[in-house]
Each structure stands twice: as C-alpha cells, then as structure tokens.
Design a protein around this motif. Structure first.
Motif, PDB file in Angstrom:
ATOM      1  N   SER A 167       0.807  -1.223   0.000  1.00  0.00           N
ATOM      2  CA  SER A 167       0.000   0.000   0.000  1.00  0.00           C
ATOM      3  C   SER A 167       0.837   1.269   0.000  1.00  0.00           C
ATOM      4  O   SER A 167       0.295   2.375  -0.062  1.00  0.00           O
ATOM      5  CB  SER A 167      -0.932   0.021   1.222  1.00  0.00           C
ATOM      6  N   ASN A 193      -5.730  -1.026   4.737  1.00  0.00           N
ATOM      7  CA  ASN A 193      -5.331  -0.818   3.347  1.00  0.00           C
ATOM      8  C   ASN A 193      -5.727  -1.958   2.418  1.00  0.00           C
ATOM      9  O   ASN A 193      -5.372  -1.946   1.231  1.00  0.00           O
ATOM     10  CB  ASN A 193      -3.817  -0.612   3.270  1.00  0.00           C
ATOM     11  N   ASP A 299      -1.309  10.038  -1.378  1.00  0.00           N
ATOM     12  CA  ASP A 299      -1.659  10.050   0.035  1.00  0.00           C
ATOM     13  C   ASP A 299      -2.055  11.442   0.489  1.00  0.00           C
ATOM     14  O   ASP A 299      -3.088  11.636   1.126  1.00  0.00           O
ATOM     15  CB  ASP A 299      -0.459   9.564   0.860  1.00  0.00           C
ATOM     16  N   SER A 300      -1.238  12.431   0.147  1.00  0.00           N
ATOM     17  CA  SER A 300      -1.478  13.793   0.605  1.00  0.00           C
ATOM     18  C   SER A 300      -0.680  14.770  -0.242  1.00  0.00           C
ATOM     19  O   SER A 300       0.299  14.392  -0.892  1.00  0.00           O
ATOM     20  CB  SER A 300      -1.097  13.942   2.090  1.00  0.00           C
ATOM     21  N   ARG A 313       5.143  13.613   7.654  1.00  0.00           N
ATOM     22  CA  ARG A 313       4.167  12.610   7.234  1.00  0.00           C
ATOM     23  C   ARG A 313       4.883  11.359   6.719  1.00  0.00           C
ATOM     24  O   ARG A 313       4.497  10.236   7.046  1.00  0.00           O
ATOM     25  CB  ARG A 313       3.268  13.191   6.140  1.00  0.00           C
ATOM     26  N   ALA A 319       1.810   6.604   5.421  1.00  0.00           N
ATOM     27  CA  ALA A 319       1.348   7.076   4.114  1.00  0.00           C
ATOM     28  C   ALA A 319       0.821   5.930   3.260  1.00  0.00           C
ATOM     29  O   ALA A 319       1.395   4.854   3.217  1.00  0.00           O
ATOM     30  CB  ALA A 319       2.480   7.789   3.388  1.00  0.00           C
ATOM     31  N   ARG A 320      -0.281   6.186   2.575  1.00  0.00           N
ATOM     32  CA  ARG A 320      -0.852   5.254   1.594  1.00  0.00           C
ATOM     33  C   ARG A 320      -0.547   5.822   0.218  1.00  0.00           C
ATOM     34  O   ARG A 320      -1.126   6.820  -0.180  1.00  0.00           O
ATOM     35  CB  ARG A 320      -2.361   5.135   1.778  1.00  0.00           C
TER      36      ARG A 320
END
Length: 330
Positions: A167, A193, A299-300, A313, A319-320
C-alpha cells in the motif's frame, strides 16, 4: 533592467535545509537558480514528491560525516520532479523548451524542492498526456523501483509475486505493474489498506496484523516465484517459507542493515535493488498510465512552504501511496 528583475533571473524560491539527522528543519528561502550543463535541461518544477530515501540519506550523512563535513555537504532534498522545460543545454537533442517532463536523478540530489531544477536528459521523459503534474511527480523513484525490482526478480506471465508493503509508494506501483507483466499478485498490508490494494489489482491480499504471514498455516503452501520486499525489513531467511525452490528475493535498500547486505550477497537469487532513472523505463510506465492501467495513489499534498510537514508525514510510516509537494501553485 531593474535590480529587482536581475534578482528574479538569478534567485529562486527553494527549501533550505538546516541541520542534519532528525533535527533537520526545512524552511522556505532563496538560493541561486541553477544553470544547465551540456546534456541537461532546466525545468520549472510544478510538483515534486517525497521519498523516505530523502530523510534516510540525511540521517546517514549525519552519522557518517564529522561536523566539518556536514557543513561542506549540501543537505539538499528532493529527487522526483514534474514540470516544464525552460532552458536547454548546448548538447540537448530530443527535447524542446515547453515540453512537460518528469523524472529524477539518483547520482546526485536533484534538489527538486525549488522553483527550478537542472536534470540530465537521460533521466527524464515526456509526461503521459493524460496525467497532471501531481500524479506524474509521484512516479519516477517509486514507479521505477517497482519496475526494476520486478524485472530483477524475473516477474512475467504466470509467475506468482508477493509484494510486502503493497500500500506504500513503491508497493502501490508494484502491484499494478506486476499485473501488467502478467503475474499473479499477492499484496501484504494492514487491515485498513486491504481495499486499496485490492483496487490496484491484487489477486489476493494478506493482512499482516492478523498473524505472521511469513509462516504458512499447517497444510497451507505459499510458494512464490518472487518475494519483493519494498519495506526492506525482511530477509531471505525470514521469508524462506514463502519462496519457491528457485524463487527470487528482492529488497529495496531503505532499511537494509550491513548483515542483510552480506546475507543477500551470498544467496543465489537474492539481491538488493539500486534504482536508476532511465528515459525508457519512464516511457514504459507512461504508456501504462496513458492506457489507464497504472495510476498514482496520492496520500497527501503539501505546498512548498509545508515541506517540513510533508517529511514528517513520510517519517510517520502511515502514508498510503505517495506524498507530493506542489511547488508551483495551480
């Protein structure tokens, strides 16, 4: 030409790291705009992505270099980029000003956390036509690590592949690329996930929080042709029960310990992966992205001024997919 115009031509906004190791602080400041060499291009960076390698390398330098050396080694951050070519080196062929490109360079820090970056043309490719800067910037390091690791492990039609860390940044690409190579793909991830890894095309998913996935239950056989550990926490010994007799064990170098390096060097069909960026590999991934077969999992997103938060992060390990920094707004 006014002094302010001259200043704009010479200087640019960039992340200025202060310190080494866990205490490093990333602040927005100014430094000189780089100048492309003969085979380089100058890219106006629209987006850059965060990789664990960035802060791990900083930690390694902090431990290895004495205080004087730390002052001499520029602790630059950022390898991946997606942006627009604004200047060509004297020997550049095959690219033009205005081309939208993506890539990275592992030989030296590309320093992509800045408005402009210089990069060798052998390390970039034209962006997929249907991909934005954010999605393209996520690809170079993680996507090529996945592709080159699978290739090293001889992934191909009918081969069974286990991806540990399915993931994450590298893992999310590895699941999709292994499917494109015709493999039967099993991903290892946490409970939260599972749906994500399934959506990426995994044929099966193992929840590592449910027990020791490395030890098959009595009467159950999990013989994989390739175990691809993108977390770099495992070893051929710890995953021995998962490997087919002639199976490959491939590990990224993120957490590799000296003992692991020695072990891998002595075992047949087991090796550490050192990724390089090549135009041909970026083009291959780009073709899959254009066809809709591979996508970037974001993720972001952070702004350039939020680089510190972006790396925090990354260090969280939660994190994904990929963390991306929008360098140029819009």
């Amino acid at each position: 030409m006014s002094l302010s115009t001259i200043a704009l031509a010479v200087f640019m906004k960039a992340i200025i790291p202060e310190g080494f190791g866990p205490s490093v602080r990333l602040t927005l400041g100014e430094r000189k705009r780089p100048v492309p060499g003969k085979n380089d291009v100058l890219v106006k960076v629209h987006a850059a992505s965060v990789n664990p390698k960035d802060w791990k390398l900083n930690l390694t330098l902090a431990r290895a270099a004495p205080p004087l050396g730390r002052r001499l080694i520029p602790p630059l951050f950022g390898d991946d980029l997606a942006g627009e070519i604004v200047q060509l080196g004297a020997g550049v062929e095959g690219f033009e000003v205005g081309d939208r490109v993506y890539g990275m360079d592992m030989r030296l820090r590309t320093a992509t956390l800045a408005e402009y970056a210089v990069i060798d043309t052998r390390r970039i490719a034209l962006m997929p036509a249907n991909t934005g800067f954010i999605e393209a910037a996520a690809v170079p390091l993680a996507g090529q690590t996945a592709l080159q690791g699978l290739r090293k492990g001889q992934a191909g039609p009918g081969r069974s592949v286990l991806i540990i860390g399915a993931s994450g940044g590298v893992g999310s690409y590895a699941v999709q690329i292994a499917r494109q190579l015709g493999c039967h793909v099993t991903g290892v991830c946490s409970t939260r996930n599972i749906e994500l890894v399934q959506s990426l095309g995994a044929d099966a998913v193992i929840d590592y929080t449910a027990g020791d996935y490395r030890q098959p239950a009595p009467g159950q056989r999990r013989a994989f042709d390739l175990v691809f550990d993108v977390t770099a926490y495992e070893t051929p010994a710890s995953c021995g029960a998962l490997l087919a007799p002639a199976g490959y064990f491939i590990s990224t170098m993120g957490h590799a310990r000296p003992a692991l390096r020695t072990l891998l060097s002595r075992r047949r069909n087991a090796s550490l992966l050192r990724v390089e960026s090549w135009t041909a590999d970026l083009q291959t991934i780009g073709e899959w992205m254009t066809a809709g077969a591979v996508r970037s999992v974001i993720d972001s997103r952070f702004t350039l001024a939020e680089a510190q938060q972006a790396y925090e992060r990354s260090r969280s390990g939660r994190a994904r997919g990929k963390i991306v920094i929008a360098v140029t707004p819009g």
